[in-house]
Design an enzyme around this catalytic site. Structure first.
Site, mmCIF file in Angstrom:
data_model
loop_
_atom_site.group_PDB
_atom_site.id
_atom_site.type_symbol
_atom_site.label_atom_id
_atom_site.label_comp_id
_atom_site.label_asym_id
_atom_site.label_seq_id
_atom_site.Cartn_x
_atom_site.Cartn_y
_atom_site.Cartn_z
ATOM 1 N N ASP A 208 0.850 -1.078 -0.065
ATOM 2 C CA ASP A 208 -0.040 -0.039 0.067
ATOM 3 C C ASP A 208 0.723 1.380 0.157
ATOM 4 O OD1 ASP A 208 0.437 1.038 2.902
ATOM 5 O OD2 ASP A 208 -0.003 -1.202 3.061
ATOM 6 N N ASP A 210 0.628 3.636 2.401
ATOM 7 C CA ASP A 210 0.345 4.336 3.721
ATOM 8 C C ASP A 210 -0.679 5.209 3.700
ATOM 9 O OD1 ASP A 210 1.436 3.851 6.352
ATOM 10 O OD2 ASP A 210 1.999 5.956 6.341
#
Length: 291
Positions: A208, A210
């Site tokens: 991802d 973040d």
């Protein structure tokens, strides 16, 4: 390479195709129980040991992972080259979910973990200026490329305590520091591996962006798991390629990290602590036993 190839990683690696004579081995450690039994066997002729960092079924949080017991157990099994494989978030647009990063630096922001094998009764200071083995890291990059994985050679890993993900303010701050990825488990693991004189490399699998990214302003666990599952397949392919690429020697002398590190005079060392350090530091504390 002499010795055993070790991996500390997650659930995507429980099933390693081509692993011969596979068996789960319980290892006793004076530092407590490791996260789980260790899966041992031979991969492409190379002795291998795999330890699930969080335990099968993911029972340990990043804070409660028994890092000292894990590193001690691997050392007791004869591991000399240890590769960490873990999930992470990215602070860079060009380091996208699904990419791998072979980490070469860390910023340690953890605060609730035991970070050294040494202490009162036997004090030691090792250098972690260059916290990973460059030769083993280079082999990881080559193996990832051979497996068709988009991999970044080098990156700074921000280790946070967790278990919660970052606030957006924290994420933006870490990004402003020049960090590349963020995770919860590579510290104190990397420091302990250095104290144990292991050749250590860290492969971070991006799941991802973040919470800094304008299109990903909150980490969605479901999205992370989906990406993590895909990364697990890639990680297995990388491990299979890496078994044939492990370096025969190390130009950085990782296995000599304790040569000048122990400060406590021999006559003032705590015998009980010295005994606990048998596997980790026996080479320098009890040279007659390891000759």
């Amino acid at each position: 390479m002499q010795g055993r190839f070790g991996i500390i990683g997650g659930s995507g690696l429980y099933d390693i195709p081509g692993l011969k004579d596979a068996a789960w081995t319980q290892v006793d450690s004076p530092w407590g129980a490791p996260s789980d039994a260790v899966l041992t066997g031979t991969l492409n002729g190379v002795p291998l040991a795999f330890l699930p960092r969080h335990g099968r079924g993911h029972v340990h949080s990043p804070t409660t992972v028994p890092y000292r017991a894990n590193i001690d157990a691997m050392k007791r099994l004869g591991v000399t080259h240890l590769v960490s494989i873990s999930a992470c978030g990215s602070f860079r647009e060009d380091m996208a979910p699904g990419d791998f990063v072979v980490v070469d630096q860390f910023i340690d922001r953890t605060f609730a973990r035991e970070k050294s094998f040494f202490g009162t009764g036997c004090v030691a200071h090792v250098s972690v200026a260059h916290p990973v083995c460059p030769d083993l890291s280079a082999a990881c990059v080559s193996a990832a490329r051979a497996a068709g994985i988009r991999v970044h050679d080098g990156g700074t890993y921000l280790a946070m305590e967790g278990p919660q993900f970052s606030t957006r303010a924290e994420s933006l701050m870490y990004r402003s520091w020049g960090c590349d990825v963020i995770g919860m488990t590579n510290m104190p693991e990397a420091k302990l591996a250095r104290e144990a004189e292991l050749h250590y490399a860290s492969v971070a699998m991006i799941t991802d962006y973040d919470s800094w990214h304008p299109d990903h302003d909150a980490v969605d666990v479901a999205d992370v798991i989906r990406t993590l599952q895909g990364n697990g397949t890639k990680a297995r392919d990388m491990v299979m390629a890496l078994a044939a690429m492990l370096p025969k020697a190390c130009a950085s002398d990782c296995d000599q990290a304790l040569a000048h590190a122990i400060m406590t005079s021999p006559d003032r060392r705590d015998p009980a602590l010295v005994a606990k350090l048998g596997a980790v530091a026996g080479r320098v504390l009890n040279p007659k036993d390891t000759a």
